[in-house]
Scaffold this motif. Structure first.
Motif, PDB file in Angstrom:
ATOM      1  N   GLY A 114      -9.333  66.779 -57.886  1.00  0.00           N
ATOM      2  CA  GLY A 114     -10.540  66.206 -57.311  1.00  0.00           C
ATOM      3  C   GLY A 114     -10.841  66.811 -55.960  1.00  0.00           C
ATOM      4  N   VAL A 115     -12.082  66.586 -55.532  1.00  0.00           N
ATOM      5  CA  VAL A 115     -12.526  67.029 -54.212  1.00  0.00           C
ATOM      6  C   VAL A 115     -13.197  65.830 -53.559  1.00  0.00           C
ATOM      7  CG1 VAL A 115     -14.026  68.620 -52.958  1.00  0.00           C
ATOM      8  CG2 VAL A 115     -12.955  69.355 -55.071  1.00  0.00           C
ATOM      9  N   SER A 116     -12.905  65.596 -52.297  1.00  0.00           N
ATOM     10  CA  SER A 116     -13.568  64.493 -51.602  1.00  0.00           C
ATOM     11  C   SER A 116     -13.921  64.942 -50.193  1.00  0.00           C
ATOM     12  CB  SER A 116     -12.647  63.269 -51.549  1.00  0.00           C
ATOM     13  OG  SER A 116     -11.478  63.587 -50.808  1.00  0.00           O
ATOM     14  N   TYR A 117     -14.694  64.114 -49.496  1.00  0.00           N
ATOM     15  CA  TYR A 117     -14.964  64.384 -48.083  1.00  0.00           C
ATOM     16  C   TYR A 117     -13.707  64.101 -47.284  1.00  0.00           C
ATOM     17  CZ  TYR A 117     -19.921  64.362 -49.266  1.00  0.00           C
ATOM     18  OH  TYR A 117     -21.140  64.647 -49.808  1.00  0.00           O
ATOM     19  N   CYS A 118     -13.523  64.847 -46.224  1.00  0.00           N
ATOM     20  CA  CYS A 118     -12.372  64.618 -45.345  1.00  0.00           C
ATOM     21  C   CYS A 118     -12.883  64.532 -43.905  1.00  0.00           C
ATOM     22  CB  CYS A 118     -11.362  65.755 -45.504  1.00  0.00           C
ATOM     23  SG  CYS A 118      -9.865  65.493 -44.549  1.00  0.00           S
ATOM     24  N   PRO A 119     -13.222  63.320 -43.438  1.00  0.00           N
ATOM     25  CA  PRO A 119     -13.661  63.184 -42.049  1.00  0.00           C
ATOM     26  C   PRO A 119     -12.527  63.532 -41.092  1.00  0.00           C
ATOM     27  CG  PRO A 119     -13.661  61.043 -43.193  1.00  0.00           C
ATOM     28  CD  PRO A 119     -13.189  62.071 -44.168  1.00  0.00           C
ATOM     29  N   PRO A 120     -12.874  63.855 -39.839  1.00  0.00           N
ATOM     30  CA  PRO A 120     -11.845  64.314 -38.892  1.00  0.00           C
ATOM     31  C   PRO A 120     -10.659  63.359 -38.777  1.00  0.00           C
ATOM     32  CG  PRO A 120     -14.048  64.436 -37.907  1.00  0.00           C
ATOM     33  CD  PRO A 120     -14.224  63.833 -39.254  1.00  0.00           C
ATOM     34  N   ASN A 121     -10.914  62.043 -38.874  1.00  0.00           N
ATOM     35  CA  ASN A 121      -9.808  61.091 -38.684  1.00  0.00           C
ATOM     36  C   ASN A 121      -8.945  60.925 -39.928  1.00  0.00           C
ATOM     37  OD1 ASN A 121     -11.543  59.750 -40.318  1.00  0.00           O
ATOM     38  ND2 ASN A 121     -11.713  57.899 -39.071  1.00  0.00           N
ATOM     39  N   ALA A 122      -9.297  61.641 -41.012  1.00  0.00           N
ATOM     40  CA  ALA A 122      -8.516  61.495 -42.249  1.00  0.00           C
ATOM     41  C   ALA A 122      -7.538  62.641 -42.453  1.00  0.00           C
ATOM     42  CB  ALA A 122      -9.460  61.400 -43.445  1.00  0.00           C
ATOM     43  N   VAL A 123      -7.481  63.554 -41.493  1.00  0.00           N
ATOM     44  CA  VAL A 123      -6.557  64.686 -41.629  1.00  0.00           C
ATOM     45  C   VAL A 123      -5.157  64.224 -41.237  1.00  0.00           C
ATOM     46  CG1 VAL A 123      -5.991  66.994 -40.804  1.00  0.00           C
ATOM     47  CG2 VAL A 123      -8.384  66.347 -41.156  1.00  0.00           C
ATOM     48  N   GLU A 124      -4.196  64.511 -42.122  1.00  0.00           N
ATOM     49  CA  GLU A 124      -2.806  64.101 -41.868  1.00  0.00           C
ATOM     50  C   GLU A 124      -2.026  65.275 -41.267  1.00  0.00           C
ATOM     51  OE1 GLU A 124      -1.611  61.076 -42.610  1.00  0.00           O
ATOM     52  OE2 GLU A 124      -3.425  60.316 -43.599  1.00  0.00           O
ATOM     53  N   GLU A 125      -0.994  64.920 -40.520  1.00  0.00           N
ATOM     54  CA  GLU A 125      -0.125  65.942 -39.916  1.00  0.00           C
ATOM     55  C   GLU A 125       0.439  66.911 -40.949  1.00  0.00           C
ATOM     56  OE1 GLU A 125       1.373  67.207 -36.970  1.00  0.00           O
ATOM     57  OE2 GLU A 125      -0.557  66.337 -36.402  1.00  0.00           O
ATOM     58  N   SER A 126       0.769  66.361 -42.124  1.00  0.00           N
ATOM     59  CA  SER A 126       1.453  67.178 -43.135  1.00  0.00           C
ATOM     60  C   SER A 126       0.481  67.963 -44.014  1.00  0.00           C
ATOM     61  CB  SER A 126       2.318  66.268 -44.009  1.00  0.00           C
ATOM     62  OG  SER A 126       1.500  65.256 -44.581  1.00  0.00           O
ATOM     63  N   ASP A 127      -0.826  67.825 -43.752  1.00  0.00           N
ATOM     64  CA  ASP A 127      -1.811  68.547 -44.564  1.00  0.00           C
ATOM     65  C   ASP A 127      -1.739  70.053 -44.322  1.00  0.00           C
ATOM     66  OD1 ASP A 127      -2.892  66.356 -45.788  1.00  0.00           O
ATOM     67  OD2 ASP A 127      -4.566  66.134 -44.389  1.00  0.00           O
ATOM     68  N   PHE A 128      -2.167  70.793 -45.324  1.00  0.00           N
ATOM     69  CA  PHE A 128      -2.344  72.240 -45.171  1.00  0.00           C
ATOM     70  C   PHE A 128      -3.838  72.492 -45.059  1.00  0.00           C
ATOM     71  CE2 PHE A 128       1.811  71.906 -46.920  1.00  0.00           C
ATOM     72  CZ  PHE A 128       2.505  72.990 -46.405  1.00  0.00           C
ATOM     73  N   GLU A 129      -4.199  73.451 -44.213  1.00  0.00           N
ATOM     74  CA  GLU A 129      -5.610  73.766 -44.030  1.00  0.00           C
ATOM     75  C   GLU A 129      -5.914  75.133 -44.619  1.00  0.00           C
ATOM     76  OE1 GLU A 129      -9.014  74.144 -40.521  1.00  0.00           O
ATOM     77  OE2 GLU A 129      -6.918  73.887 -39.953  1.00  0.00           O
ATOM     78  N   MET A 130      -6.983  75.207 -45.393  1.00  0.00           N
ATOM     79  CA  MET A 130      -7.491  76.496 -45.876  1.00  0.00           C
ATOM     80  C   MET A 130      -8.862  76.675 -45.246  1.00  0.00           C
ATOM     81  SD  MET A 130      -6.492  76.583 -49.897  1.00  0.00           S
ATOM     82  CE  MET A 130      -4.794  76.354 -50.416  1.00  0.00           C
ATOM     83  N   LYS A 131      -9.005  77.733 -44.457  1.00  0.00           N
ATOM     84  CA  LYS A 131     -10.271  77.940 -43.761  1.00  0.00           C
ATOM     85  C   LYS A 131     -11.201  78.813 -44.589  1.00  0.00           C
ATOM     86  CE  LYS A 131      -8.998  77.323 -39.034  1.00  0.00           C
ATOM     87  NZ  LYS A 131      -8.027  77.199 -38.171  1.00  0.00           N
TER      88      LYS A 131
END
Length: 198
Positions: free
Chosen positions: A46-63
């Motif tokens: 799935g894909v969802s919106y990710c507002p700034p306050n929903a980013v977790e420390e353990s997340d990986f970011e793909m730019k």
């Protein structure tokens, strides 16, 4: 937060679609790509919106050029080789998400034979059988090189099962593991008569 080493392939059309959707959201909102029930036959991407306050420390970011995609560490290995596209068809446009490894994470080439065969069954063979309501489970691999398979779902008591096993599944497995597998056998050798529907 770590930068993910591999990127999920997001087509230009899908990127433009995400950007358009994100422009209607709170500033700084990105997308999250995830797998529910990863590593199981019921895995769903799935894909969802990710507002700034929903980013977790353990997340990986793909730019990407105009946004980032955040992925939780559990989903990441199951999204290997995933592709997201935005396809326009007669009935309208739709986002398509292909994740060949969602149901089972990719297995290393030097993993034990049983794990590699299991991976092929889950990612290649069962999706083909699913359209007929069937699935197979790998029970064991014998010392003399036979994969012992259990047919479930719509395969149970189906008179075509020998044809499916011998022609389809067995050939596919032998072609993928030519030096390691001699063939495939059904675990029950289909005790005929007991479960068959006529």
């Amino acid at each position: 937060m770590e930068q993910a080493t591999q990127q999920i392939a997001i087509s230009d059309a899908a990127r433009a679609h995400f950007r358009k959707l994100l422009d209607t959201q709170e500033e700084g909102t990105n997308i999250r790509i995830f797998v529910v029930n990863p590593g199981t036959p019921n895995a769903e991407c799935g894909v969802s919106y990710c507002p700034p306050n929903a980013v977790e420390e353990s997340d990986f970011e793909m730019k990407y050029d105009t946004f980032s995609a955040f992925i939780d560490e559990v989903s990441l290995p199951f999204l290997e080789e995933a592709e997201i596209d935005y396809v326009t068809e007669e009935l309208g446009a739709q986002l398509t998400l292909k994740a060949p490894n969602a149901k089972m994470r990719k297995v290393a080439d030097d993993a034990p034979l049983i794990e590699r065969v299991e991976y092929v069954i889950q990612t290649q063979i069962n999706p083909q059988l699913a359209s007929h309501g069937g699935r197979i489970t790998l029970i064991e691999i014998t010392e003399d090189g036979y994969a012992i398979l259990q047919f479930g779902g719509g395969c149970n008591g189906c008179s075509m099962v020998d044809v499916t096993l011998k022609d389809g599944v067995e050939k596919q497995l032998i072609s993928l593991f030519p030096n390691e597998l001699k063939g495939a056998k059904d675990v029950t050798e289909h005790q005929r008569g007991e479960h068959s529907y006529y």
